[in-house]
Write a protein that holds these residues in place. Structure first.
Motif, mmCIF file in Angstrom:
data_model
loop_
_atom_site.group_PDB
_atom_site.id
_atom_site.type_symbol
_atom_site.label_atom_id
_atom_site.label_comp_id
_atom_site.label_asym_id
_atom_site.label_seq_id
_atom_site.Cartn_x
_atom_site.Cartn_y
_atom_site.Cartn_z
ATOM 1 N N GLU A 15 0.808 -1.227 0.000
ATOM 2 C CA GLU A 15 0.000 0.000 0.000
ATOM 3 C C GLU A 15 0.841 1.277 0.000
ATOM 4 N N VAL A 16 2.140 1.172 0.224
ATOM 5 C CA VAL A 16 3.012 2.347 0.259
ATOM 6 C C VAL A 16 3.317 2.809 -1.165
ATOM 7 N N GLU A 48 2.762 9.000 -13.201
ATOM 8 C CA GLU A 48 1.397 9.550 -13.190
ATOM 9 C C GLU A 48 0.404 8.554 -12.611
ATOM 10 N N GLU A 49 0.573 7.272 -12.932
ATOM 11 C CA GLU A 49 -0.323 6.255 -12.370
ATOM 12 C C GLU A 49 -0.175 6.185 -10.856
ATOM 13 N N GLU A 50 1.072 6.280 -10.372
ATOM 14 C CA GLU A 50 1.319 6.256 -8.933
ATOM 15 C C GLU A 50 0.720 7.475 -8.253
ATOM 16 N N GLU A 51 0.864 8.642 -8.889
ATOM 17 C CA GLU A 51 0.343 9.878 -8.307
ATOM 18 C C GLU A 51 -1.177 9.856 -8.223
ATOM 19 N N ASN A 52 -1.825 9.221 -9.191
ATOM 20 C CA ASN A 52 -3.292 9.244 -9.268
ATOM 21 C C ASN A 52 -3.958 8.037 -8.627
ATOM 22 N N GLU A 53 -3.160 7.052 -8.210
ATOM 23 C CA GLU A 53 -3.751 5.844 -7.622
ATOM 24 C C GLU A 53 -4.447 6.155 -6.299
ATOM 25 N N ILE A 54 -5.654 5.674 -6.170
ATOM 26 C CA ILE A 54 -6.424 5.856 -4.933
ATOM 27 C C ILE A 54 -6.140 4.674 -4.008
ATOM 28 N N ARG A 55 -5.664 4.978 -2.804
ATOM 29 C CA ARG A 55 -5.308 3.927 -1.852
ATOM 30 C C ARG A 55 -6.319 3.913 -0.705
#
Length: 386
Positions: A15-16, A48-55
């Motif tokens: 999750e990090v 960009e995918e990492e920045e926009n990923e909802i956790r």
């Protein structure tokens, strides 16, 4: 004297954020000392995918033993030496709301809490407190045999600014991190336990660096102030002396592309239909003019890099390289400060540019001499204009 073995594995819980993880890892790697930080993580990810990923992280408190089981699993799966330290970095909440905890069964296992620092450091870069707790945990692993020993030294009252302040009132962690010092009791304990002085000095160096970074960040407020980036043409390295010579790891193609944009202070118009050709021509002109220098003598690797760049022209989409350049700057500087340095696009004008004022760029030529940046860049933009 305790046996010297300071190999530290930093394990990312799923999750990090990968961006957060690599920010912390690269920050610690940039500070010299006798601790070796290791990872099994792969750097290949989309920023960009990492920045926009909802956790969506559960609020359920996790038992301490679960985190230590993850450390043991990593040891088994990766065949980690018994003397190596394993630190599990996690955003998951733990049962006692701790910043860190060592395993009672194996003091070389521990977990570090990596979430919620925005509550205590609003507007600050969270990699600093995470890196701080990693460094302190490494020292504690070599300091105490068990929790009972540690409890005798840990300050369970309100924080005084020592590295072993428990911080039951969580916001007290601000004082601990900004002071980054050893109390008299902590020094006496380190001497009594015969902890390796070189390890102590390395950890103190890390804490002092992190403290200075945080204080510098605080003086900026929410708008980061540019730092001087040195471009050393002898070694083909980009680095920030003010951040302990931390390096931006660009390959020859990315470096060529970056230098091309750096020379064009007004930016380069971006057109998807012909951007590949324009970037190729600009890079070729820039490097072709540099060939007039006696590079075969001063830089024996120049021809190999040129060959790699020419190969990339024929096979690669430069948008991929631009994305990778952005990722490297974010990994090195954090997301906010990196915005000043990576290549951005103005959606209205379709112009790609590097925002940072060129007065914050220092160029060392092939002889190691500092150049006048404005004159140096102007010389090449006149020769490479479209």
């Amino acid at each position: 004297m305790k046996k010297i073995n300071y190999k530290v594995w930093l394990v990312r819980s799923p999750e990090v954020s990968k961006i957060e993880y690599w920010n912390v890892y690269n920050l610690l790697k940039s500070i010299p000392g006798i601790i070796t930080y290791l990872t099994n993580e792969k750097e290949d990810f989309n920023v960009e995918e990492e920045e926009n990923e909802i956790r969506n992280i559960s609020e359920e408190k996790i038992k301490h033993n679960w985190f230590f089981e993850q450390c043991d699993k990593f040891r088994y799966d990766s065949d980690i030496a018994e003397t190596d330290m394993v630190l599990y970095l996690t955003d998951l909440p733990n049962e006692n709301n701790l910043f860190l905890k060592c395993d009672e069964e194996n003091r070389l296992n521990a977990y570090i809490q990596t979430s919620d620092y925005h509550k205590y450091f609003p507007g600050n870069d969270t990699r600093y407190p995470i890196a701080y707790h990693i460094a302190v945990t490494v020292l504690m692993m070599q300091w105490f045999e068990n929790t009972e020993e540690a409890t005798k030294t840990i300050n369970m009252n309100r924080s005084k600014g020592g590295i072993l302040d428990f911080c039951s009132y969580k916001k007290d962690v601000i004082l601990k991190l900004r002071t980054a010092d050893l109390s008299a009791e902590e020094i006496d304990s380190l001497i009594e336990k015969k902890v390796d002085p070189n390890l102590i000095l390395t950890v103190l160096e890390i804490l002092e660096k992190l403290r200075s970074f945080m204080l510098l960040k605080n003086r900026w407020g929410l708008a980061p102030k540019p730092l001087v980036m040195t471009i050393d043409l002898r070694t083909n390295k980009f680095y920030f002396e003010e951040l302990g010579n931390i390096e931006v790891a660009l390959n020859p193609v990315q470096m060529a592309l970056y230098l091309t944009f750096l020379t064009h202070t007004d930016g380069i118009i971006y057109d998807k239909k012909k951007s590949h050709l324009e970037h190729r021509n600009l890079m070729y002109k820039y490097y072709n003019n540099m060939k007039s220098d006696p590079l075969d003598i001063l830089d024996s690797g120049f021809k190999d890099r040129m060959a790699l760049i020419e190969k990339t022209w024929k096979t690669n989409d430069f948008s991929i390289q631009l994305a990778k350049i952005k990722k490297e700057f974010i990994k090195t500087l954090g997301s906010e400060l990196a915005k000043l340095y990576y290549i951005t696009i103005d959606e209205n004008s379709k112009t790609r540019n590097i925002v940072v004022d060129r007065q914050y760029i220092e160029i060392l030529d092939w002889k190691g001499e500092v150049q006048d940046t404005k004159s140096y860049l102007q010389k090449y933009i006149e020769k490479t204009s479209l």
